[in-house]
Enzyme design. Structure first.
Site, PDB file in Angstrom:
ATOM      1  NE  ARG A 108      -3.344  -0.107   3.073  1.00  0.00           N
ATOM      2  CZ  ARG A 108      -4.641   0.053   2.816  1.00  0.00           C
ATOM      3  NH1 ARG A 108      -5.294  -0.839   2.099  1.00  0.00           N
ATOM      4  NH2 ARG A 108      -5.294   1.099   3.273  1.00  0.00           N
ATOM      5  CB  SER A 176       5.712  -6.344   7.376  1.00  0.00           C
ATOM      6  OG  SER A 176       5.115  -5.077   7.450  1.00  0.00           O
ATOM      7  CG  ASP A 229       3.682  -5.496  10.001  1.00  0.00           C
ATOM      8  OD1 ASP A 229       4.561  -5.759  10.848  1.00  0.00           O
ATOM      9  OD2 ASP A 229       3.008  -6.373   9.444  1.00  0.00           O
TER      10      ASP A 229
END
Length: 492
Positions: A108, A176, A229
């Protein structure tokens, strides 16, 4: 001729007898099908059992490993990585900041306008799928693809986002995967997880790779913060709620981060953090304990994975693996108990063909005939007209696997609360504690989420449990990364 004829007769008789025996065994197998399937189901339920006593042993083991990981590098399966985030967002940050969130099969990109009044005036995001071949290709191709999509996103920046005069755009990079953080804006990759495998990147600085790709793609932007994350989710949660002390991701993969006292980190040799605290990225997916209720299906999944022997906890609780474990149980039932008829459906042998969203849909099926289960079996495995008893077995397996995963995740959270002294009454005080939660598994798998929440309350008891809340932080990792880019801006 007589001898030859007799030989043929003998052979023919043997063949007939063998065929008759096969038919008899087949008939017996079919007649005992339900019993055998029930036996397999009972065995699975027993091996996946997670009584409160076992969960408390697991949480105690988690706490022990946390201490060991904080004491020294390599002291535990838990990396307990120092994030270099010692000042979480205050709410006074202003301007336009970007985030890039890479942590699974999608990434994203996001931008926010901060007002300096503990609020986000506006935000926009885009989500992009990563082609599977890029997950196992080379680093330059992967990062060029990401930077090209980021360039498109920046080009669409609308007039409502006001970049302060004379400032370069800044980005928080949520990466992440296990990283050895070197500073707030640099870190080297320890290993890949979640299906990625680009060996030449291991040991290299991931920010350097992104910065070089952005330069090749003409993106004028500085990476101000490299975060995991969970660290981003913690920052995003804390921005709106000062009681947030930990964050847990339950999505494709799983991880946790929390705020630790600097004095409780023996391996930290840097200057004392200004706040006296440091955010720790646990990398709890790699947790392992003899108390974990592992089954033959878990062991085989692990041995056939890209990272055998690693991420055992993650492989038992996260979204990437729950559907695959379900498939393996169904395959065993098809092979040993003819659950789907005489022939094993070919697609049932395809690894990872059954995703956790399909498992969730089947688990949540409340129709009298379990029509959703029937349609998913047809769509995924080409299994038509599965009878109702078979569909009920599928739902029961979903329940067993989701319950085990959720209860284990609750035990992990209890381990964090024990380490930080928030699991019991101390000096007559019970602090309000909020754990920021993010990830599609937690957000969308309702049965899993409710089981996790109920289990944590069960383990804590009513008195403490009512002071501990799990709060969904949608896209917390992305927003948190943008906030950390702001709080670590070169202009602050």
């Amino acid at each position: 001729m007589g001898k030859v004829t007799m030989g043929v007769a003998v052979v023919g008789s043997a063949a007939v007898c063998a065929a008759a025996a096969l038919i008899m065994r087949h008939r017996m197998r079919i007649s005992n099908r339900c019993v055998t399937a029930a036996d397999i189901l009972k065995e699975l339920e027993e091996k996946c059992a997670t009584p409160a006593s076992k969960l408390k042993q697991i949480s105690d083991a988690m706490t022990v490993e946390m201490h060991a990981g904080l004491a020294s590098e390599g002291g535990s399966k838990l990396k307990m990585l120092i994030s270099y985030v010692d000042n979480l967002p205050t709410g006074e940050e202003q301007g336009v900041f970007y985030a890039l969130d890479l942590g699974g099969t999608n990434f994203r990109v996001l931008r926010v306008q901060l007002t300096g009044k503990s609020s986000i005036e506006c935000q926009e995001f885009a989500e992009v799928s990563i082609p599977p071949q890029l997950m196992v290709g080379d680093a330059e191709t992967l990062f060029d693809y990401i930077a090209a999509e980021l360039a498109k996103f920046v080009a669409d920046e609308s007039e409502k986002f006001q970049l302060l005069a004379g400032r370069q755009r800044e980005l928080g990079f949520t990466f992440s995967f296990p990283v050895m953080q070197l500073s707030i804006d640099s870190g080297t990759l320890i290993r890949w997880t979640k299906g990625f495998s680009i060996e030449k990147m291991i040991g290299q600085d991931v920010v350097v790779h992104l910065a070089e790709a952005m330069k090749r793609q003409g993106v004028n932007m500085r990476v101000s913060a490299l975060v995991n994350d969970t660290v981003g989710t913690l920052a995003g949660g804390r921005y709106g709620n000062k009681d947030v002390v930990a964050a847990v991701i339950l999505g494709t993969g799983s991880n946790a981060a929390y705020v630790e006292r600097a004095q409780a980190i023996p391996k930290w040799h840097g200057p004392p953090p200004k706040t006296g605290e440091m955010v720790i990225n646990m990398e709890w997916g790699n947790f392992r304990s003899s108390h974990l209720p592992l089954t033959e299906y878990d062991n085989k999944l692990d041995s056939e994975s890209l990272n055998p022997g690693e991420q055992i906890f993650e492989k038992m609780i996260s979204g990437m693996y729950l559907g695959e474990i379900l498939r393996r149980v169904l395959l065993r039932m098809a092979e040993d108990a003819a659950l789907f008829g005489d022939t094993v459906p070919p697609k049932l042998k395809t690894q990872f063909i059954l995703r956790t969203p399909e498992m969730s849909a089947m688990h949540h099926d409340t129709s009298p005939d379990l029509n959703v289960v029937g349609s998913k079996l047809k769509d995924v495995f080409d299994i038509s007209d599965a009878p109702l008893p078979t569909r009920k077995i599928v739902v029961e397996i979903c329940n067993i696997m989701a319950t085990r995963g959720a209860r284990l995740a609750a035990a992990g959270i209890l381990g964090i609360l024990k380490k930080t002294g928030r699991d019991t009454v101390r000096d007559g005080d019970i602090p309000d504690t909020v754990v920021a939660m993010d990830g599609g598994l937690y957000e969308h798998y309702t049965e899993y989420r409710h089981c996790l929440e109920n289990t944590l309350h069960e383990l804590l008891g009513d008195e403490v449990g009512k002071h501990v809340k799990l709060v969904l932080s949608t896209d917390g990792s992305g927003i948190g990364a943008a906030l950390l880019a702001a709080s670590h801006s070169q202009y602050v």
